[in-house]
Design an enzyme around this catalytic site. Structure first.
Site, short mmCIF file in Angstrom:
data_model
loop_
_atom_site.label_atom_id
_atom_site.label_comp_id
_atom_site.label_asym_id
_atom_site.label_seq_id
_atom_site.Cartn_x
_atom_site.Cartn_y
_atom_site.Cartn_z
N ARG A 1 75.70 0.14 37.80
CA ARG A 1 74.88 -0.07 36.60
C ARG A 1 74.67 -1.55 36.35
O ARG A 1 75.63 -2.31 36.25
CB ARG A 1 75.59 0.55 35.39
CG ARG A 1 74.98 0.23 34.06
CD ARG A 1 73.67 0.89 33.87
NE ARG A 1 73.11 0.66 32.53
CZ ARG A 1 71.98 1.18 32.11
NH1 ARG A 1 71.28 1.96 32.89
NH2 ARG A 1 71.54 0.92 30.89
N GLU B 1 103.00 22.59 26.84
CA GLU B 1 104.30 22.33 27.47
C GLU B 1 105.08 21.26 26.74
O GLU B 1 105.79 20.46 27.35
CB GLU B 1 104.14 22.02 28.96
CG GLU B 1 103.82 23.31 29.67
CD GLU B 1 103.97 23.26 31.17
OE1 GLU B 1 104.99 22.73 31.64
OE2 GLU B 1 103.06 23.75 31.85
N GLY C 1 103.42 32.23 15.26
CA GLY C 1 104.26 31.61 14.24
C GLY C 1 105.12 30.46 14.72
O GLY C 1 105.71 29.74 13.93
#
Lengths: 389, 255
Positions: A272, A367, A133
């Site tokens: 790449r 937190e 709650g």
């Protein structure tokens, strides 16, 4: 210690960083993907963290801890989280959320039982504040604790408890006097397992999947009178003080994720090739990398400042909130851009990018949500202003 | 057998993971701003010495390094792993360029005598110059027995039983103490410096010395004329048959 020392870390902290980097690269990073895939608690790695002294970083040497400071904690936690965000989370919960309140508020007897066995990785603790709650509204705790003879009797449910399954003890916050509202909350030390305490199902999370998260259900759970932490009515203050320090921990965890994301992106971009050259040569990619690095280093400096303020005994609430907010938003930004830079490869489990993306998301929530951090910062700011005018 | 004093030599070298680049003037490799760490074989030597102390075969481990000011970091790492104290023989940047195994061997032998060491241990070679000379030279200067490329050390009557990695396989010899040992890769796996030990290392003594304190002159015995990259590897050729291969090898003068 002054901020100018941020140009170069003190020698002890450099050695510490080296140890943690080596351990993270060699022992943690290679197994992180598997831990995430199999949803496994890394028991032997937790023990190794304990052996390195990383689970009790700011506990004094006389109490059996490592005796270092929050700057050391932040550096260590960032490196460990860079290898595996779940392991960083476990490390953060034990250091800041569990040992933190016990370090500051427990008496000698309580330290024997609830601190000493939790330093070397054999046992870990957890922290139970949130309820189904109320999360942000911590003052509305509906779990109750009633004094009955020589015992406190706890009733209620705590939710989202990290380490819920593996912890051997928990710091629990319960209302002892509802009429006093948040000043009627008290903190208790509860061993696990204990009669009257059952665990809810393990939550199936998006990220940090190697940690267990569950409800703690208290049903006529009796604990000795001596297990009250501090005094009655001190609970809210203990929680808020603990979370201030915990925010430096989570900021560090987020920095680790953000760093892992940018490392992955740079590595890929330099290899790449597209349109005849490595994509790292392209402006669009360079702009992204620059933004990622800028946000990361800015968040890191805020985190170090919060740690240094705490270590100097100065007020650090505003900076801890700023650090947590900046670092968590950076972790999500960096991991998002990392996937973007990797393209299709960022979307599959062959590369760690998608795991960083999933791990990063929780740092903006637990937190203290990003919204709460903003309220904390504004609150501090307005208070500073009113003191000068 | 117990209470041996072990002197371990460590060298600060460019970290093994760094991509080495040759300086544009070809006088050497780029070292400015490049990550350095303890020579991996020396780390293994330090680890072995500490394990000997833990097994109560050794009573004291002294770490030694000869190099610029930054070599202190290497010694702090050795102490964080568990060495009791260290000796830093400091040289300036110019001297550091010309230091060779012979100078280190001279320093090691002087210090070994001063400290009454029973064992001098070093890595078999440094990963920057790959000389593989220091242990051998030190043993010669001290006139002590040597056991190089050690992959296992065990106590033995009046000395050590050493298993050595040699070209043909493994060779086990026995040496009397005092002795010089050089460590090979498989001797052990070095530990991570734990935080409590990093904290303890701060209080351990680090003595600062100069080569002159041991009567050693850093004089260049050789001159590096040129350093260059190895030739870039060219693509190979795919051949159809063994006969074709033999023909190509014969034509090229290889067989």
């Amino acid at each position: 210690r002054r901020i100018s020392s941020l140009a170069e870390l003190p020698e002890t902290h450099q050695l510490l960083k080296q140890t943690c980097q080596g351990f993270s690269d060699n022992e943690i990073a290679p197994v992180a993907a598997q831990l995430d895939k199999e949803h496994t608690y890394p028991k032997n790695l937790v023990k190794k963290l304990g052996e390195l002294g990383l689970l009790c970083i700011d506990i004094s040497e006389s109490d059996g801890g490592t005796g270092l400071d929050y700057l050391a904690y932040s550096i260590a936690l960032e490196e460990i989280s860079r290898g595996c965000a779940s392991l960083g989370c476990i490390m953060s919960v034990n250091n800041s959320l569990y040992l933190g309140p016990i370090k500051h508020f427990a008496n000698a007897d309580q330290k024997e039982t609830f601190l000493k066995p939790f330093l070397n990785g054999d046992q870990v603790g957890c922290f139970a504040l949130s309820e189904p709650g109320n999360g942000s509204d911590a003052g509305a705790a509906s779990t109750t604790a009633t004094l009955d003879g020589d015992s406190w009797v706890l009733n209620g449910t705590k939710s989202w408890i990290t380490n819920g399954y593996e912890a051997s003890a928990t710091v629990v916050f319960a209302t002892t006097d509802k009429s006093l509202k948040h000043k009627g909350i008290s903190a208790f030390l509860v061993p696990k397992p204990t009669p009257g305490l059952t665990l809810g199902k393990k939550e199936d999370k998006l990220g940090i999947r190697a940690t267990s998260t569950c409800n703690l259900i208290f049903d006529e759970c009796r604990i000795p009178k001596e297990n009250l932490l501090g005094e009655t009515g001190l609970g809210f203050k203990i929680a808020m003080q603990t979370l201030d320090a915990g925010r430096i921990g989570i900021a560090s965890q987020a920095l680790g994720i953000g760093q892992a994301a940018i490392d992955c992106a740079i590595d890929y971009a330099t290899k790449r090739k597209a349109f005849g050259a490595p994509i790292s040569k392209m402006q669009a990619i360079q702009t992204k990398l620059a933004d990622m690095e800028l946000k990361l280093e800015s968040a890191r400096l805020l985190t170090y400042k919060a740690a240094l303020l705490k270590d100097s005994g100065k007020p650090y609430t505003k900076h801890a909130a700023m650090a947590k907010l900046a670092a968590s938003e950076t972790a999500t930004y960096n991991s998002h851009q990392c996937i973007q830079i990797l393209g299709g490869m960022g979307y599959v489990t062959d590369m760690p990018a998608e795991r960083h993306y999933r791990d990063a998301r929780i740092t903006e929530i637990y937190e203290g949500t990003s919204e709460i951090q903003r309220l904390v910062i504004a609150g501090s700011l307005l208070k500073e202003y009113s003191m000068k005018n | 057998m117990a209470s041996l004093r072990v002197l371990v030599g460590c060298k600060r070298v460019i970290d093994y993971a760094v991509k080495i680049r040759v300086k544009p003037d070809k006088s050497g490799v780029v070292t400015e701003g490049v990550k350095h760490s303890m020579n991996p074989f020396d780390e293994i030597a330090v680890e072995e010495a500490i394990r000997m102390k833990e097994k109560k075969l050794a009573s004291e481990v002294i770490a030694f390094s000869c190099g610029p000011t930054a070599s202190q970091e290497t010694l702090r790492t050795a102490m964080a792993m568990g060495a009791d104290r260290s000796i830093h023989v400091e040289v300036d940047a110019n001297q550091a360029e010309i230091i060779q195994p012979i100078h280190i061997a001279k320093l090691l032998s002087k210090i070994a005598q001063e400290e009454k060491a029973d064992i001098v241990m070093v890595g078999k070679q440094a990963i920057d110059d790959d000389c593989n000379q220091t242990a051998q030279m030190t043993a010669a200067l001290l006139d002590w027995p040597q056991a190089t490329f050690a992959s296992k050390l065990e106590p033995a009557e009046g000395g050590l039983k050493v298993t050595r990695e040699i070209d043909g396989g493994l060779e086990t010899i026995q040496v009397k103490t005092p002795t010089v040992i050089s460590s090979d890769l498989r001797l052990n796996e070095p530990r991570y410096a734990t935080l409590p030990n990093i904290m303890k290392a701060k209080k351990k003594p680090l003595a600062k010395k100069k080569p002159e304190d041991y009567g050693v002159e850093i004089k260049a015995h050789q001159e590096i004329k040129k350093v260059e990259d190895p030739p870039t590897r060219e693509a190979g050729q795919k051949l159809e048959t063994v006969e074709e291969l033999v023909t190509k090898l014969k034509d090229g003068g290889f067989i």
